[in-house]
Motif scaffolding. Sequence first.
Motif, PDB file in Angstrom:
ATOM      1  N   GLY A 211     -91.146  77.152 113.604  1.00 28.38           N
ATOM      2  CA  GLY A 211     -90.764  78.396 112.939  1.00 28.38           C
ATOM      3  C   GLY A 211     -91.552  79.594 113.427  1.00 28.38           C
ATOM      4  N   THR A 212     -92.878  79.465 113.457  1.00 31.32           N
ATOM      5  CA  THR A 212     -93.720  80.623 113.805  1.00 31.32           C
ATOM      6  C   THR A 212     -93.848  80.796 115.318  1.00 31.32           C
ATOM      7  OG1 THR A 212     -94.992  80.308 111.772  1.00 31.32           O
ATOM      8  CG2 THR A 212     -95.971  81.695 113.479  1.00 31.32           C
ATOM      9  N   PHE A 213     -94.440  79.790 115.973  1.00 32.67           N
ATOM     10  CA  PHE A 213     -94.775  79.993 117.391  1.00 32.67           C
ATOM     11  C   PHE A 213     -93.542  79.942 118.300  1.00 32.67           C
ATOM     12  CE2 PHE A 213     -99.118  78.909 115.957  1.00 32.67           C
ATOM     13  CZ  PHE A 213     -99.778  80.003 116.499  1.00 32.67           C
ATOM     14  N   ALA A 214     -92.672  78.933 118.128  1.00 29.73           N
ATOM     15  CA  ALA A 214     -91.492  78.887 118.999  1.00 29.73           C
ATOM     16  C   ALA A 214     -90.616  80.119 118.774  1.00 29.73           C
ATOM     17  CB  ALA A 214     -90.695  77.604 118.740  1.00 29.73           C
ATOM     18  N   GLY A 215     -90.507  80.569 117.507  1.00 26.68           N
ATOM     19  CA  GLY A 215     -89.697  81.757 117.235  1.00 26.68           C
ATOM     20  C   GLY A 215     -90.297  83.010 117.842  1.00 26.68           C
ATOM     21  N   ALA A 216     -91.597  83.235 117.601  1.00 30.25           N
ATOM     22  CA  ALA A 216     -92.238  84.439 118.128  1.00 30.25           C
ATOM     23  C   ALA A 216     -92.267  84.424 119.659  1.00 30.25           C
ATOM     24  CB  ALA A 216     -93.660  84.552 117.579  1.00 30.25           C
ATOM     25  N   ILE A 217     -92.540  83.243 120.238  1.00 23.08           N
ATOM     26  CA  ILE A 217     -92.610  83.147 121.700  1.00 23.08           C
ATOM     27  C   ILE A 217     -91.238  83.397 122.326  1.00 23.08           C
ATOM     28  CG2 ILE A 217     -92.890  81.458 123.563  1.00 23.08           C
ATOM     29  CD1 ILE A 217     -95.270  80.323 121.986  1.00 23.08           C
ATOM     30  N   SER A 218     -90.176  82.839 121.728  1.00 24.63           N
ATOM     31  CA  SER A 218     -88.826  83.077 122.261  1.00 24.63           C
ATOM     32  C   SER A 218     -88.498  84.562 122.197  1.00 24.63           C
ATOM     33  CB  SER A 218     -87.789  82.270 121.468  1.00 24.63           C
ATOM     34  OG  SER A 218     -88.022  80.887 121.596  1.00 24.63           O
ATOM     35  N   ALA A 219     -88.828  85.206 121.046  1.00 24.21           N
ATOM     36  CA  ALA A 219     -88.549  86.641 120.904  1.00 24.21           C
ATOM     37  C   ALA A 219     -89.302  87.440 121.966  1.00 24.21           C
ATOM     38  CB  ALA A 219     -88.947  87.106 119.507  1.00 24.21           C
ATOM     39  N   MET A 220     -90.553  87.068 122.227  1.00 25.71           N
ATOM     40  CA  MET A 220     -91.336  87.793 123.243  1.00 25.71           C
ATOM     41  C   MET A 220     -90.796  87.532 124.650  1.00 25.71           C
ATOM     42  SD  MET A 220     -95.316  87.572 122.018  1.00 25.71           S
ATOM     43  CE  MET A 220     -95.914  88.405 120.535  1.00 25.71           C
ATOM     44  N   LEU A 221     -90.400  86.280 124.931  1.00 27.29           N
ATOM     45  CA  LEU A 221     -89.861  85.966 126.263  1.00 27.29           C
ATOM     46  C   LEU A 221     -88.636  86.808 126.570  1.00 27.29           C
ATOM     47  CD1 LEU A 221     -90.137  82.065 126.557  1.00 27.29           C
ATOM     48  CD2 LEU A 221     -91.256  83.771 127.994  1.00 27.29           C
ATOM     49  N   TYR A 222     -87.793  87.040 125.555  1.00 30.59           N
ATOM     50  CA  TYR A 222     -86.578  87.824 125.780  1.00 30.59           C
ATOM     51  C   TYR A 222     -86.884  89.296 126.050  1.00 30.59           C
ATOM     52  CZ  TYR A 222     -83.444  84.009 124.572  1.00 30.59           C
ATOM     53  OH  TYR A 222     -82.733  82.829 124.586  1.00 30.59           O
ATOM     54  N   LYS A 223     -88.102  89.728 125.753  1.00 29.64           N
ATOM     55  CA  LYS A 223     -88.512  91.084 126.110  1.00 29.64           C
ATOM     56  C   LYS A 223     -89.314  91.081 127.416  1.00 29.64           C
ATOM     57  CE  LYS A 223     -86.845  93.316 122.581  1.00 29.64           C
ATOM     58  NZ  LYS A 223     -85.731  94.287 122.781  1.00 29.64           N
ATOM     59  N   ILE A 224     -90.186  90.088 127.561  1.00 29.74           N
ATOM     60  CA  ILE A 224     -91.120  90.092 128.687  1.00 29.74           C
ATOM     61  C   ILE A 224     -90.414  89.792 130.009  1.00 29.74           C
ATOM     62  CG2 ILE A 224     -93.100  88.879 129.683  1.00 29.74           C
ATOM     63  CD1 ILE A 224     -94.158  88.503 126.828  1.00 29.74           C
ATOM     64  N   VAL A 225     -89.561  88.753 130.042  1.00 30.47           N
ATOM     65  CA  VAL A 225     -88.944  88.356 131.319  1.00 30.47           C
ATOM     66  C   VAL A 225     -88.041  89.455 131.886  1.00 30.47           C
ATOM     67  CG1 VAL A 225     -87.390  86.693 132.424  1.00 30.47           C
ATOM     68  CG2 VAL A 225     -89.220  85.883 130.909  1.00 30.47           C
ATOM     69  N   PRO A 226     -87.108  90.040 131.095  1.00 33.12           N
ATOM     70  CA  PRO A 226     -86.316  91.144 131.671  1.00 33.12           C
ATOM     71  C   PRO A 226     -87.199  92.325 132.088  1.00 33.12           C
ATOM     72  CG  PRO A 226     -85.322  90.361 129.640  1.00 33.12           C
ATOM     73  CD  PRO A 226     -86.667  89.709 129.732  1.00 33.12           C
ATOM     74  N   PHE A 227     -88.251  92.592 131.303  1.00 37.09           N
ATOM     75  CA  PHE A 227     -89.124  93.715 131.664  1.00 37.09           C
ATOM     76  C   PHE A 227     -89.848  93.448 132.982  1.00 37.09           C
ATOM     77  CE2 PHE A 227     -93.387  95.693 131.533  1.00 37.09           C
ATOM     78  CZ  PHE A 227     -92.992  97.021 131.537  1.00 37.09           C
ATOM     79  N   LEU A 228     -90.349  92.229 133.160  1.00 37.92           N
ATOM     80  CA  LEU A 228     -91.070  91.921 134.407  1.00 37.92           C
ATOM     81  C   LEU A 228     -90.145  91.962 135.617  1.00 37.92           C
ATOM     82  CD1 LEU A 228     -93.545  89.058 133.376  1.00 37.92           C
ATOM     83  CD2 LEU A 228     -93.966  91.515 133.603  1.00 37.92           C
ATOM     84  N   THR A 229     -88.921  91.464 135.456  1.00 33.38           N
ATOM     85  CA  THR A 229     -87.979  91.517 136.587  1.00 33.38           C
ATOM     86  C   THR A 229     -87.618  92.969 136.911  1.00 33.38           C
ATOM     87  OG1 THR A 229     -86.147  91.129 135.036  1.00 33.38           O
ATOM     88  CG2 THR A 229     -87.028  89.215 136.191  1.00 33.38           C
ATOM     89  N   TRP A 230     -87.411  93.763 135.858  1.00 37.03           N
ATOM     90  CA  TRP A 230     -87.127  95.191 136.068  1.00 37.03           C
ATOM     91  C   TRP A 230     -88.318  95.876 136.743  1.00 37.03           C
ATOM     92  CZ3 TRP A 230     -89.768  99.451 134.230  1.00 37.03           C
ATOM     93  CH2 TRP A 230     -89.126 100.692 134.393  1.00 37.03           C
ATOM     94  N   LEU A 231     -89.530  95.574 136.276  1.00 34.70           N
ATOM     95  CA  LEU A 231     -90.740  96.185 136.849  1.00 34.70           C
ATOM     96  C   LEU A 231     -90.908  95.795 138.312  1.00 34.70           C
ATOM     97  CD1 LEU A 231     -93.325  97.854 136.261  1.00 34.70           C
ATOM     98  CD2 LEU A 231     -94.453  95.684 135.671  1.00 34.70           C
ATOM     99  N   ASN A 232     -90.634  94.531 138.627  1.00 37.16           N
ATOM    100  CA  ASN A 232     -90.752  94.063 140.004  1.00 37.16           C
ATOM    101  C   ASN A 232     -89.800  94.816 140.922  1.00 37.16           C
ATOM    102  OD1 ASN A 232     -89.515  91.925 142.145  1.00 37.16           O
ATOM    103  ND2 ASN A 232     -91.725  91.632 141.924  1.00 37.16           N
ATOM    104  N   LEU A 233     -88.563  95.011 140.467  1.00 39.17           N
ATOM    105  CA  LEU A 233     -87.588  95.749 141.281  1.00 39.17           C
ATOM    106  C   LEU A 233     -88.023  97.204 141.449  1.00 39.17           C
ATOM    107  CD1 LEU A 233     -84.306  94.336 139.696  1.00 39.17           C
ATOM    108  CD2 LEU A 233     -85.187  93.866 141.992  1.00 39.17           C
ATOM    109  N   THR A 234     -88.496  97.793 140.358  1.00 38.71           N
ATOM    110  CA  THR A 234     -88.912  99.193 140.413  1.00 38.71           C
ATOM    111  C   THR A 234     -90.093  99.372 141.365  1.00 38.71           C
ATOM    112  OG1 THR A 234     -88.170  99.501 138.133  1.00 38.71           O
ATOM    113  CG2 THR A 234     -89.704 101.133 139.011  1.00 38.71           C
ATOM    114  N   GLN A 235     -91.077  98.467 141.284  1.00 38.00           N
ATOM    115  CA  GLN A 235     -92.245  98.575 142.159  1.00 38.00           C
ATOM    116  C   GLN A 235     -91.878  98.334 143.621  1.00 38.00           C
ATOM    117  OE1 GLN A 235     -94.927  95.792 140.205  1.00 38.00           O
ATOM    118  NE2 GLN A 235     -95.973  97.447 139.130  1.00 38.00           N
TER     119      GLN A 235
END
Length: 423
Positions: free
Chosen positions: A327-351
């Motif tokens: 409930g806590t960790f898998a939920g929070a981690i999944s929510a963060m992954l859905y923000k972090i992974v697209p952001f990192l891929t976007w950042l990589n392309l931008t850089q």
Amino acid sequence: MSSANPGLAYEDTPPLSAPLRFFLTAPLFGLVAGLVLLFDGDLLASRWTPGALAVVHLFAAGFMLHVMLGALLQILPVVAGAAFPAPLRIAGVTHVLLGLGAAGLAFGLGSGTPFAIIAGAVLLAAGLGLFLAASLLGLARAAPAQGASRTPRDLRLALGALALTTVLGVVLAVALGQGLALPIALPTLVDLHAIWAWMGWGGLLLAATSWVVVPMFQITPAYPAGFTRSWAPATLVVLVLWSASLIADIGWLKLGLSALLLALAGGFALQTVKLQRNSRRSTPDAPFRAFRLSMIALLGSLVALLVSLVHDASQWPILAGVLVLHGTFAGAISAMLYKIVPFLTWLNLTQARVRAPNMKKLLPDGPIRKQLRLHAAALGALILAVLLPAITPLAGLLVAVEFGWLLANLLRAVRAWHQAANA
């Protein structure tokens, strides 16, 4: 420094493949945990069943630890200025040792194979030892933290707790594998290992990350300065005192400090929910709702733990474990992954000076929303399975599909990044 987010040194971000390999491996462990639940209907009868021990370590050492180390590879240089020496080599070796160690330990605990228990623990400890050494080297070389952010300090505290958790885990593995007598009772050592993993490592890291990620991705006000200044040190002090009271077996002190630990965890959850209520988002997206659900699950787990302090029924600690891990960790981690992974891929392309698609195009909301709804359904089924064991296989099936779907969504973002990079 980023003008959009002062204090974040995006130019120090490591190669994308360094954190990405951890993020893409993690869901596989959640998927296997679901399959174990699917084929072992008696798994949730006790926290001591071999199946329960295997599933706990598939979640904790497999899913959670992979994502947490991958995130630290990114966060430490960007937030704390702690660049890893040779980040790709550190990531590569740590990733292999961590994967083999988590798999071996879970298999050993589930099958009762002493060699696998010890070998898995040693591989895990080797991977974590390498990662911790590289982290400390990076932190030692980092310039003194500027500004009011408490994240760099709290990351250090979390890494210290991870080191202690690792030592306790290795001692436990050797005791179980070799049948060695210990100066303190085995259940006491298990409780020490569990609480330092939950509140010391996982809790401090979740909080340190939330100080940055919640205001940044959920468009909320910042956590109050007084709260971030005192929460992690207070938690650490109470953890140390609680550990001493447990070893000394001082019942009244242990009970009081346990209540204080639960109050600290509850304070973090309530503060986060309060910030979310003041978010500037007009319409909360799926990760936002998933993070809120994880905070509600955290509050529920605290109630279950509180009841378990005064009631002997075996279901309460199991229910608390379900609410904490899934409930806590898998939920929070999944929510963060859905923000972090697209952001990192976007950042990589931008850089790389490539015209980057909008992050919503790298990973659209639709698949995320459906997968996170399944996460909520799986959590509900797991809670019911604690009371009605016949539901355990259904809960296992939902968990397996949940993590398989999470992996598919992350691969979708990676595929979109690859296509944009080669367009």
